[in-house]
Scaffold this motif. Structure first.
Motif, PDB file in Angstrom:
ATOM      1  N   SER A 100       0.832  -1.200   0.000  1.00  0.00           N
ATOM      2  CA  SER A 100       0.000   0.000   0.000  1.00  0.00           C
ATOM      3  C   SER A 100       0.860   1.241   0.000  1.00  0.00           C
ATOM      4  N   SER A 101       0.596   2.075  -0.935  1.00  0.00           N
ATOM      5  CA  SER A 101       1.305   3.353  -0.961  1.00  0.00           C
ATOM      6  C   SER A 101       0.576   4.366  -0.089  1.00  0.00           C
ATOM      7  N   ARG A 102      -0.661   4.034   0.327  1.00  0.00           N
ATOM      8  CA  ARG A 102      -1.430   4.949   1.176  1.00  0.00           C
ATOM      9  C   ARG A 102      -0.909   4.967   2.607  1.00  0.00           C
ATOM     10  N   ASP A 103      -0.166   3.925   2.989  1.00  0.00           N
ATOM     11  CA  ASP A 103       0.248   3.855   4.396  1.00  0.00           C
ATOM     12  C   ASP A 103       1.622   4.514   4.600  1.00  0.00           C
ATOM     13  N   GLY A 104       1.781   5.685   4.115  1.00  0.00           N
ATOM     14  CA  GLY A 104       3.049   6.420   4.249  1.00  0.00           C
ATOM     15  C   GLY A 104       3.439   6.675   5.706  1.00  0.00           C
ATOM     16  N   GLU A 105       2.428   6.980   6.520  1.00  0.00           N
ATOM     17  CA  GLU A 105       2.695   7.242   7.933  1.00  0.00           C
ATOM     18  C   GLU A 105       3.250   5.999   8.616  1.00  0.00           C
ATOM     19  N   LEU A 106       2.660   4.853   8.261  1.00  0.00           N
ATOM     20  CA  LEU A 106       3.126   3.593   8.838  1.00  0.00           C
ATOM     21  C   LEU A 106       4.568   3.314   8.421  1.00  0.00           C
ATOM     22  N   LEU A 107       4.874   3.610   7.183  1.00  0.00           N
ATOM     23  CA  LEU A 107       6.237   3.398   6.692  1.00  0.00           C
ATOM     24  C   LEU A 107       7.244   4.300   7.407  1.00  0.00           C
ATOM     25  N   ARG A 108       6.848   5.520   7.701  1.00  0.00           N
ATOM     26  CA  ARG A 108       7.752   6.423   8.430  1.00  0.00           C
ATOM     27  C   ARG A 108       8.013   5.904   9.848  1.00  0.00           C
ATOM     28  N   GLN A 109       6.982   5.351  10.467  1.00  0.00           N
ATOM     29  CA  GLN A 109       7.160   4.801  11.818  1.00  0.00           C
ATOM     30  C   GLN A 109       8.129   3.610  11.811  1.00  0.00           C
ATOM     31  N   VAL A 110       7.946   2.733  10.821  1.00  0.00           N
ATOM     32  CA  VAL A 110       8.843   1.579  10.724  1.00  0.00           C
ATOM     33  C   VAL A 110      10.276   2.047  10.466  1.00  0.00           C
ATOM     34  N   GLY A 111      10.427   3.046   9.615  1.00  0.00           N
ATOM     35  CA  GLY A 111      11.763   3.598   9.341  1.00  0.00           C
ATOM     36  C   GLY A 111      12.416   4.139  10.603  1.00  0.00           C
ATOM     37  N   ALA A 112      11.598   4.831  11.428  1.00  0.00           N
ATOM     38  CA  ALA A 112      12.132   5.373  12.681  1.00  0.00           C
ATOM     39  C   ALA A 112      12.582   4.232  13.609  1.00  0.00           C
ATOM     40  N   GLU A 113      11.793   3.143  13.653  1.00  0.00           N
ATOM     41  CA  GLU A 113      12.185   1.989  14.473  1.00  0.00           C
ATOM     42  C   GLU A 113      13.497   1.380  13.977  1.00  0.00           C
ATOM     43  N   LEU A 114      13.619   1.314  12.674  1.00  0.00           N
ATOM     44  CA  LEU A 114      14.854   0.774  12.100  1.00  0.00           C
ATOM     45  C   LEU A 114      16.071   1.623  12.478  1.00  0.00           C
ATOM     46  N   LEU A 115      15.897   2.929  12.368  1.00  0.00           N
ATOM     47  CA  LEU A 115      17.005   3.815  12.727  1.00  0.00           C
ATOM     48  C   LEU A 115      17.389   3.663  14.188  1.00  0.00           C
ATOM     49  N   CYS A 116      16.366   3.554  15.019  1.00  0.00           N
ATOM     50  CA  CYS A 116      16.612   3.378  16.455  1.00  0.00           C
ATOM     51  C   CYS A 116      17.350   2.072  16.710  1.00  0.00           C
ATOM     52  N   LEU A 117      16.904   1.010  16.055  1.00  0.00           N
ATOM     53  CA  LEU A 117      17.556  -0.284  16.227  1.00  0.00           C
ATOM     54  C   LEU A 117      18.986  -0.256  15.707  1.00  0.00           C
ATOM     55  N   GLN A 118      19.187   0.384  14.573  1.00  0.00           N
ATOM     56  CA  GLN A 118      20.543   0.467  14.030  1.00  0.00           C
ATOM     57  C   GLN A 118      21.449   1.298  14.948  1.00  0.00           C
ATOM     58  N   SER A 119      20.887   2.334  15.509  1.00  0.00           N
ATOM     59  CA  SER A 119      21.652   3.156  16.446  1.00  0.00           C
ATOM     60  C   SER A 119      22.031   2.352  17.692  1.00  0.00           C
ATOM     61  N   SER A 120      21.051   1.606  18.225  1.00  0.00           N
ATOM     62  CA  SER A 120      21.354   0.795  19.417  1.00  0.00           C
ATOM     63  C   SER A 120      22.317  -0.335  19.074  1.00  0.00           C
ATOM     64  N   GLU A 121      22.236  -0.860  17.850  1.00  0.00           N
ATOM     65  CA  GLU A 121      23.172  -1.897  17.417  1.00  0.00           C
ATOM     66  C   GLU A 121      24.597  -1.340  17.384  1.00  0.00           C
ATOM     67  N   ALA A 122      24.738  -0.141  16.861  1.00  0.00           N
ATOM     68  CA  ALA A 122      26.067   0.480  16.800  1.00  0.00           C
ATOM     69  C   ALA A 122      26.596   0.727  18.205  1.00  0.00           C
TER      70      ALA A 122
END
Length: 179
Positions: A100-122
């Motif tokens: 779904s391209s309509r769920d842009g907000e959901l995609l931004r949230q997942v991206g933020a989680e990924l960044l957080c996880l990558q930051s904690s991984e580092a």
């Protein structure tokens, strides 16, 4: 006959005085050696105490190093778990983007989680590297301390042996002089 005993009596008396003085000097020397032996025994006990304390410190460092290794393994396990989680989240992100391209907000949230996880991984990787470096420093320090302790113990043992040999020589020479 009086002349014979009179002449030899003076020699005997001076020899007795000489031997008495020599015995007194040997007794004084023996007393000094006994004091040195007592002091050396005290130093040896002190060194043994220091050696035992250092050995206890080494055992404690070894225990700390073992605990650090366990902690490092746990952190590595967490990193792998988080890497797996990051992989799953990336797959989920792709599926959501395709679905779904309509769920842009959901995609931004997942991206933020990924960044957080990558930051904690580092951060976790940095912590693991620090723990590993600390463990290596502590192991090197422990090895250095142990080498110093062994060298000091050998030196003290040599000193003790030379003191005992000197006392045996003194005892032997004083017993041969008395005879």
């Amino acid at each position: 006959m009086r002349r014979f005993f009179g002449a030899h009596g003076g020699e005997d008396h001076s020899q007795i005085q000489y031997l008495t003085a020599k015995c007194n000097r040997l007794a004084h020397d023996k007393a000094a050696l006994d004091r040195e032996l007592l002091l050396a025994g005290g130093r040896e006990r002190k060194l043994r105490g220091e050696l035992e304390a250092a050995a206890a410190g080494l055992r404690l460092r070894e225990q700390i190093n073992a605990e650090l290794r366990v902690r490092e393994e746990q952190l590595v396990g967490k990193i792998h778990q988080q890497q797996d989680l990051v992989g799953r989240l990336q797959q989920r992100l792709l599926l959501l983007a395709e679905a779904s391209s309509r769920d842009g907000e959901l995609l931004r949230q997942v991206g933020a989680e990924l960044l957080c996880l990558q930051s904690s991984e580092a951060k976790l990787e940095g912590l693991v590297e620090e723990l590993h470096a600390e463990a290596q420093r502590k192991a090197a320090t422990a090895e250095s301390l142990q080498a110093e302790l062994h060298a000091e113990a050998r030196r003290r043992a040599g000193l003790m042996e030379s003191l005992q040999a000197e006392q045996r020589r003194q005892d032997h020479s004083s017993s041969s002089l008395i005879v």
